[in-house]
Design an enzyme around this catalytic site. Structure first.
Site, PDB file in Angstrom:
ATOM      1  N   CYS A   1      11.499  -8.675   0.948  1.00 25.39           N
ATOM      2  CA  CYS A   1      10.397  -9.201   0.347  1.00 25.39           C
ATOM      3  C   CYS A   1      10.462  -9.170  -1.359  1.00 25.39           C
ATOM      4  CB  CYS A   1       9.214  -8.507   0.875  1.00 25.39           C
ATOM      5  SG  CYS A   1       9.213  -6.600   1.107  1.00 25.39           S
TER       6      CYS A   1
ATOM      7  N   HIS B   1       3.085  -7.438  -3.474  1.00 25.09           N
ATOM      8  CA  HIS B   1       3.862  -6.569  -4.146  1.00 25.09           C
ATOM      9  C   HIS B   1       3.929  -7.159  -5.557  1.00 25.09           C
ATOM     10  CE1 HIS B   1       5.104  -5.079  -0.532  1.00 25.09           C
ATOM     11  NE2 HIS B   1       6.255  -5.446  -0.343  1.00 25.09           N
TER      12      HIS B   1
END
Length: 329
Positions: free
Chosen positions: A126, A234
């Site tokens: 990710c 994130h």
């Protein structure tokens, strides 16, 4: 177009189903797959109920595409079985990413590498995905020499147990722990296990996967990955050293015109990307674009994305969409 979602009841699998529905993916039959204890239960997709089936049943149904998000061990064992049945597997685990025979794909960067022979395709980590979406157009223009990245990663990247730990800590409840320490009101400079060189596996994934996706081992990458008590996505502080000089206005223009990127960079009005704003979005958000005043050919950026969507589910679905568009399945 028959599509299996392996790990359909997990955190990423659930988001995969949501993304398939939202993007109106052209499937004719959905095959949800989960562990034996979930077999027979039903999931709802586009208002219809679908029974969860076992791995063996799903393989026997010979889906055209299987989206995997059930962990590395499951993928290593069962992805080749789907492949043998003629299914194209798009795997979200780390199992196949660095296999030289397997393509590691971020559609905005390197989808053109795919061919009809690629029956197992790896979805990158990710934190790597959101970074390379931004690096690629800048590398094409200025040639990147070195990247220094520090990440600020959501607890959702660890899974349901981590989310529950954070919420329990906020409520003063003593429950199961996903981390060795408290995560609420804390940061952990530790994602995945430590390796012999003192870096974590997550940090080394960012190094090795970036080189593979960008098809350039000359790009030097160093990473520090950190878990923080947020859930929207994130964030990354990225310093990029170029071989060639650059103009900040041109950098901003390149990013604004690049697919999958939204520039949010108006510091006069306190506008910059935050995990809360990226939550449930498929794009990568970029801000704090500024010249590194300590180096004549270096740039600082702040990059944010929803790790369960572009960092996992959406990227996998976009790969599937590309395969259909190019008639590779």
């Amino acid at each position: 177009m028959r599509v299996a979602v392996v790990g359909a009841t997990g955190l990423v699998g659930t988001v995969m189903l949501k993304v398939l529905e939202e993007r109106n993916f052209p499937l004719t039959e959905l095959i949800p797959v989960a562990s034996e204890k979930s077999v027979g239960k039903e999931i709802t997709f586009k208002g219809k109920k679908f029974p969860i089936v076992s791995m063996d049943t799903a393989i026997g149904m010979k889906p055209d595409i299987a989206l995997f998000s059930a962990g590395g061990d499951t993928s290593l064992e069962h992805a080749p079985r789907f492949k043998e049945a003629g299914t194209t597997v798009i795997d979200n685990s780390s199992a196949w990413r660095m296999d030289p025979a397997v393509k590691l794909i971020v559609p905005e960067v390197n989808a053109h590498e795919l061919s009809i022979d690629n029956k197992i395709i790896a979805n990158p980590n990710c934190s790597t995905i959101q970074m390379v979406v931004v690096l690629k157009p800048l590398h094409d223009k200025y040639k990147i020499k070195r990247v220094v990245v520090s990440t600020y990663q959501s607890v959702t990247g660890t899974g349901v147990k981590a989310v529950e730990q954070l919420m329990n800590e906020r409520k003063g409840i003593d429950g199961p722990k996903a981390y060795p320490y408290e995560i609420d009101l804390n940061v952990l400079p530790h994602i995945d296990v430590f390796t012999d060189n003192g870096y974590t596996k997550e940090e080394m994934k960012m190094v090795n996967e970036t080189n593979k996706i960008m098809s350039d081992n000359n790009i030097k990458v160093t990473a520090t990955t950190v878990r923080i008590p947020v859930m929207g996505g994130h964030s990354e502080s990225v310093n990029i050293e170029f071989e060639n000089d650059f103009d900040i206005a041109e950098v901003r223009s390149i990013l604004e015109k690049s697919p999958g990127i939204i520039v949010v960079d108006d510091v006069a009005n306190l506008k910059y990307p935050m995990p809360k704003d990226a939550h449930n979005k498929d794009e990568v958000f970029v801000g704090r674009i500024r010249r590194d005043e300590s180096h004549p050919k270096a740039l600082n950026l702040w990059i944010v994305a929803d790790n369960l969507r572009k960092g996992a589910a959406t990227n996998a679905v976009q790969i599937a969409e590309y395969l259909i568009q190019k008639e590779l399945v």
